[in-house]
Design a protein around this motif. Structure first.
Motif, PDB file in Angstrom:
ATOM      1  N   SER A 165       0.791  -1.223   0.000  1.00 27.79           N
ATOM      2  CA  SER A 165       0.000   0.000   0.000  1.00 27.79           C
ATOM      3  C   SER A 165       0.830   1.283   0.000  1.00 27.79           C
ATOM      4  N   HIS A 166       2.032   1.259   0.554  1.00 28.37           N
ATOM      5  CA  HIS A 166       2.815   2.499   0.510  1.00 28.37           C
ATOM      6  C   HIS A 166       3.266   2.828  -0.908  1.00 28.37           C
ATOM      7  N   ILE A 167       3.263   1.795  -1.775  1.00 31.09           N
ATOM      8  CA  ILE A 167       3.696   2.007  -3.158  1.00 31.09           C
ATOM      9  C   ILE A 167       2.730   2.931  -3.889  1.00 31.09           C
ATOM     10  N   GLN A 168       1.472   2.926  -3.442  1.00 28.83           N
ATOM     11  CA  GLN A 168       0.485   3.802  -4.097  1.00 28.83           C
ATOM     12  C   GLN A 168       0.395   5.172  -3.445  1.00 28.83           C
ATOM     13  N   ASP A 169       1.246   5.446  -2.483  1.00 31.36           N
ATOM     14  CA  ASP A 169       1.171   6.732  -1.792  1.00 31.36           C
ATOM     15  C   ASP A 169       1.798   7.850  -2.616  1.00 31.36           C
ATOM     16  N   LEU A 175       4.170   5.834  -8.495  1.00 33.15           N
ATOM     17  CA  LEU A 175       3.171   6.826  -8.950  1.00 33.15           C
ATOM     18  C   LEU A 175       3.850   7.927  -9.760  1.00 33.15           C
ATOM     19  N   ASP A 176       5.060   7.680 -10.192  1.00 30.74           N
ATOM     20  CA  ASP A 176       5.853   8.670 -10.936  1.00 30.74           C
ATOM     21  C   ASP A 176       6.078   9.943 -10.120  1.00 30.74           C
ATOM     22  N   GLY A 177       6.063   9.801  -8.789  1.00 32.69           N
ATOM     23  CA  GLY A 177       6.324  10.959  -7.920  1.00 32.69           C
ATOM     24  C   GLY A 177       5.154  11.916  -7.815  1.00 32.69           C
ATOM     25  N   LEU A 178       3.979  11.514  -8.324  1.00 34.98           N
ATOM     26  CA  LEU A 178       2.809  12.401  -8.279  1.00 34.98           C
ATOM     27  C   LEU A 178       2.082  12.240  -6.940  1.00 34.98           C
ATOM     28  N   LEU A 179       1.017  13.024  -6.758  1.00 35.57           N
ATOM     29  CA  LEU A 179       0.188  12.867  -5.563  1.00 35.57           C
ATOM     30  C   LEU A 179      -0.779  11.699  -5.751  1.00 35.57           C
ATOM     31  N   ASP A 180      -1.232  11.168  -4.639  1.00 35.33           N
ATOM     32  CA  ASP A 180      -2.159  10.025  -4.647  1.00 35.33           C
ATOM     33  C   ASP A 180      -3.511  10.443  -5.255  1.00 35.33           C
ATOM     34  N   CYS A 181      -4.256   9.442  -5.732  1.00 33.04           N
ATOM     35  CA  CYS A 181      -5.598   9.702  -6.287  1.00 33.04           C
ATOM     36  C   CYS A 181      -6.612   9.883  -5.156  1.00 33.04           C
ATOM     37  N   ALA A 182      -7.835  10.298  -5.524  1.00 33.02           N
ATOM     38  CA  ALA A 182      -8.923  10.422  -4.538  1.00 33.02           C
ATOM     39  C   ALA A 182      -9.381   9.026  -4.126  1.00 33.02           C
ATOM     40  N   HIS A 183      -9.833   8.896  -2.880  1.00 38.16           N
ATOM     41  CA  HIS A 183     -10.311   7.606  -2.364  1.00 38.16           C
ATOM     42  C   HIS A 183     -11.760   7.726  -1.905  1.00 38.16           C
ATOM     43  N   TYR A 184     -12.496   6.632  -2.025  1.00 38.82           N
ATOM     44  CA  TYR A 184     -13.902   6.593  -1.597  1.00 38.82           C
ATOM     45  C   TYR A 184     -14.147   5.266  -0.890  1.00 38.82           C
ATOM     46  N   THR A 185     -15.100   5.260   0.053  1.00 33.38           N
ATOM     47  CA  THR A 185     -15.516   4.008   0.683  1.00 33.38           C
ATOM     48  C   THR A 185     -17.024   4.041   0.933  1.00 33.38           C
ATOM     49  N   ARG A 215      -8.018   6.567 -11.742  1.00 33.08           N
ATOM     50  CA  ARG A 215      -7.053   6.864 -10.659  1.00 33.08           C
ATOM     51  C   ARG A 215      -5.877   7.691 -11.182  1.00 33.08           C
ATOM     52  N   ARG A 216      -5.411   7.347 -12.378  1.00 32.74           N
ATOM     53  CA  ARG A 216      -4.301   8.115 -12.947  1.00 32.74           C
ATOM     54  C   ARG A 216      -4.735   9.566 -13.164  1.00 32.74           C
ATOM     55  N   ARG A 217      -5.947   9.727 -13.698  1.00 32.02           N
ATOM     56  CA  ARG A 217      -6.429  11.082 -13.956  1.00 32.02           C
ATOM     57  C   ARG A 217      -6.643  11.847 -12.644  1.00 32.02           C
ATOM     58  N   SER A 218      -7.141  11.163 -11.637  1.00 29.90           N
ATOM     59  CA  SER A 218      -7.362  11.797 -10.340  1.00 29.90           C
ATOM     60  C   SER A 218      -6.023  12.256  -9.751  1.00 29.90           C
ATOM     61  N   THR A 223      -2.317  16.614  -8.557  1.00 30.18           N
ATOM     62  CA  THR A 223      -0.942  17.128  -8.620  1.00 30.18           C
ATOM     63  C   THR A 223      -0.930  18.490  -9.324  1.00 30.18           C
ATOM     64  N   GLN A 224      -1.732  18.594 -10.398  1.00 26.70           N
ATOM     65  CA  GLN A 224      -1.787  19.892 -11.096  1.00 26.70           C
ATOM     66  C   GLN A 224      -2.343  20.977 -10.173  1.00 26.70           C
ATOM     67  N   ALA A 225      -3.353  20.620  -9.384  1.00 26.64           N
ATOM     68  CA  ALA A 225      -4.003  21.619  -8.525  1.00 26.64           C
ATOM     69  C   ALA A 225      -3.122  22.000  -7.333  1.00 26.64           C
ATOM     70  N   CYS A 226      -2.458  20.998  -6.735  1.00 26.27           N
ATOM     71  CA  CYS A 226      -1.784  21.256  -5.447  1.00 26.27           C
ATOM     72  C   CYS A 226      -0.261  21.334  -5.547  1.00 26.27           C
ATOM     73  N   ARG A 227       0.341  20.568  -6.470  1.00 30.16           N
ATOM     74  CA  ARG A 227       1.802  20.528  -6.540  1.00 30.16           C
ATOM     75  C   ARG A 227       2.275  20.483  -7.989  1.00 30.16           C
ATOM     76  N   PRO A 228       2.018  21.578  -8.746  1.00 27.44           N
ATOM     77  CA  PRO A 228       2.434  21.557 -10.154  1.00 27.44           C
ATOM     78  C   PRO A 228       3.939  21.343 -10.329  1.00 27.44           C
ATOM     79  N   ASP A 229       4.724  21.647  -9.294  1.00 27.85           N
ATOM     80  CA  ASP A 229       6.175  21.413  -9.386  1.00 27.85           C
ATOM     81  C   ASP A 229       6.483  19.923  -9.570  1.00 27.85           C
TER      82      ASP A 229
END
Ligand code: SAM
Length: 252
Positions: A165-169, A175-185, A215-218, A223-229
């Motif tokens: 699970s840490h691999i998807q963090d 994740l190519d160094g990007l931010l994680d996707c949105a999660h739902y339950t 998930r990739r799009r999320s 990442t675009q919204a919060c960490r474009p760097d």
């Protein structure tokens, strides 16, 4: 892997070491954390470890002698040349790559500063690495030490219940160094104060390829919204596909 923590407040670590998923790593000694009370290394009758700064000014400074004696006692106990880490706002800011390197190390001696900081002569004599956790000032190095211990422990095999699970963090190379996707339950439909909110249909579809695309799009959107760097870094490394770029353009 062994971490020796030099602190004036060892009691702060006790609930930390006994809580959450990383507890397993500390209890099994996969990450062997040993706490050292700095006051036990002072020669002062009142167990003082600090004094006023030369040149005047506010606050107190941690003295070099007790810190130096603590490091030498720990070195003798460990029998190795583990690096000495000082937590300090002046250090390099902690990031995923550094945590990953620490998770493959044999450990370190962690010095938790207090007051106005540490006598510079101790830093020059003993400190190998200074680590900051961000551009703000805390009262002490204990929380930064716990941050390092928590973040590296969860990277170790078997510490998280779902091993991968840490691999998807966020920030992970997978994740190519990007931010994680949105999660739902559950539930599928949640009654928020503003009205009904439904889980995106694609996540209920059972269509693995579409779920992966969602998930990739999320992840790209976050990442675009919060960490474009981070996007720029992934782009420079050639990690964004034509489909990724098309999705990012559609967001603009
Ligand atoms: N006078 C110091 C300065 O302005 O750089 C700040 C000292 S701070 C009050 C006391 C201790 O907290 C530091 O010696 C350090 O160990 C720890 N500390 C505070 N902020 C930190 C940060 N952003 N990262 C890592 N350690 C920090």
């Amino acid at each position: 892997m062994r971490f020796d923590v030099v602190t004036l407040f060892p009691e702060m670590f006790e609930p930390f070491l006994r809580s959450g998923v990383t507890r397993r790593a500390y209890e099994s000694k996969q990450v062997d954390v040993r706490l050292w009370q700095l006051r036990e290394f002072t020669h002062d009758a009142y167990q003082r470890v600090d004094d006023r700064p030369f040149g005047g000014g506010p606050g107190m400074v941690m003295q070099a002698q007790p810190l130096s004696d603590a490091v030498m006692a720990i070195r003798a106990d460990r029998g190795d040349a583990a690096p000495v880490v000082l937590f300090s706002p002046q250090g390099e800011t902690l990031c995923h790559d550094q945590v990953e390197r620490w998770s493959h190390s044999s450990g370190a001696i962690l010095i938790c500063g207090r007051y106005e900081g540490v006598d510079q002569r101790f830093i020059e004599a003993h400190v190998d690495v200074q680590i900051s956790i961000g551009d703000f000032v805390l009262s002490g190095g204990e929380l930064p030490a716990m941050l390092l211990l928590d973040s590296l422990a969860r990277l170790l095999p078997g510490v998280l219940s779902a091993e991968a699970s840490h691999i998807q963090d966020s920030f992970n190379p997978a994740l190519d160094g990007l931010l994680d996707c949105a999660h739902y339950t559950r539930p599928e439909v949640w009654q928020s104060p503003e009205g009904e909110r439904k889980v995106p249909d694609v996540l209920l579809s059972g269509h693995h390829q579409n779920i992966e695309q969602f998930r990739r799009r999320s992840s790209l959107s976050a990442t675009q919204a919060c960490r474009p760097d981070l996007l720029e870094i992934a782009r420079a490394r050639g990690l964004l596909s034509a489909a990724d770029e098309a999705w990012l353009s559609s967001l603009k």
